[in-house]
Design a protein around this motif. Structure first.
Motif, PDB file in Angstrom:
ATOM      1  N   ARG A  63       1.161  -1.063  -0.039  1.00 30.98           N
ATOM      2  CA  ARG A  63      -0.163   0.313  -0.092  1.00 30.98           C
ATOM      3  C   ARG A  63       0.934   0.853   0.108  1.00 30.98           C
ATOM      4  O   ARG A  63       0.343   2.200  -0.808  1.00 30.98           O
ATOM      5  N   GLU A  64       2.235   1.247   0.280  1.00 30.39           N
ATOM      6  CA  GLU A  64       2.685   3.044   0.831  1.00 30.39           C
ATOM      7  C   GLU A  64       3.777   2.284  -0.517  1.00 30.39           C
ATOM      8  O   GLU A  64       3.562   3.890  -0.858  1.00 30.39           O
ATOM      9  N   VAL A  65       3.994   2.284  -1.043  1.00 32.39           N
ATOM     10  CA  VAL A  65       4.623   1.745  -2.766  1.00 32.39           C
ATOM     11  C   VAL A  65       3.266   1.831  -3.314  1.00 32.39           C
ATOM     12  O   VAL A  65       3.587   3.459  -3.900  1.00 32.39           O
ATOM     13  N   ASP A  66       2.498   2.044  -3.579  1.00 31.66           N
ATOM     14  CA  ASP A  66       1.624   2.318  -4.515  1.00 31.66           C
ATOM     15  C   ASP A  66       1.423   4.035  -4.019  1.00 31.66           C
ATOM     16  O   ASP A  66       1.307   4.409  -5.385  1.00 31.66           O
ATOM     17  N   ASP A  67       0.926   4.154  -2.646  1.00 32.77           N
ATOM     18  CA  ASP A  67       0.492   5.531  -2.562  1.00 32.77           C
ATOM     19  C   ASP A  67       2.072   6.804  -3.069  1.00 32.77           C
ATOM     20  O   ASP A  67       1.657   7.262  -3.659  1.00 32.77           O
ATOM     21  N   LEU A  72       4.174  10.516  -6.636  1.00 40.09           N
ATOM     22  CA  LEU A  72       5.332  10.663  -7.036  1.00 40.09           C
ATOM     23  C   LEU A  72       5.004  11.173  -8.519  1.00 40.09           C
ATOM     24  O   LEU A  72       5.345  12.016  -9.785  1.00 40.09           O
ATOM     25  N   SER A  73       3.952  10.250  -9.297  1.00 44.26           N
ATOM     26  CA  SER A  73       3.276  10.212 -10.905  1.00 44.26           C
ATOM     27  C   SER A  73       2.472  12.207 -10.036  1.00 44.26           C
ATOM     28  O   SER A  73       2.653  12.759 -10.912  1.00 44.26           O
TER      29      SER A  73
END
Length: 93
Positions: A63-67, A72-73
């Motif tokens: 979840r943290e990576v996705d967030d 970043l995007s």
């Protein structure tokens, strides 16, 4: 002993993991988990709890990576191209 049983033992004999090795791996996992890392040795934590907490921790990391990827995007989309190129080059290092 049947042929099937002896073949089964031969093939699984080399890949078998001992209970001691499993216990050592559970302890290593426990040391990696923030929720359980600070547990004292006297506080016995079950293997099931360590495995459950490991699954929870991995889910939270995903979840943290996705967030962070989403943030970043958004950052790159709202940044001028020179700055975005610089950020991309820093990330690719």
């Amino acid at each position: 002993m049947s042929g099937r049983r002896s073949r089964s033992r031969q093939s699984s004999g080399t890949s078998r993991i001992s209970e001691e090795q499993i216990n050592e791996l559970i302890i290593k996992l426990q040391q990696l988990l923030p929720e359980l890392r600070d547990s004292r040795r006297s506080d016995k934590v079950s293997a099931a709890r360590v495995l459950q907490e490991t699954c929870n921790y991995i889910r939270n990391l995903h979840r943290e990576v996705d967030d962070l990827s989403e943030r970043l995007s958004e950052l790159l989309a709202n940044t001028d191209t020179a700055q975005a190129a610089l950020i991309r080059s820093l990330l690719s290092q």
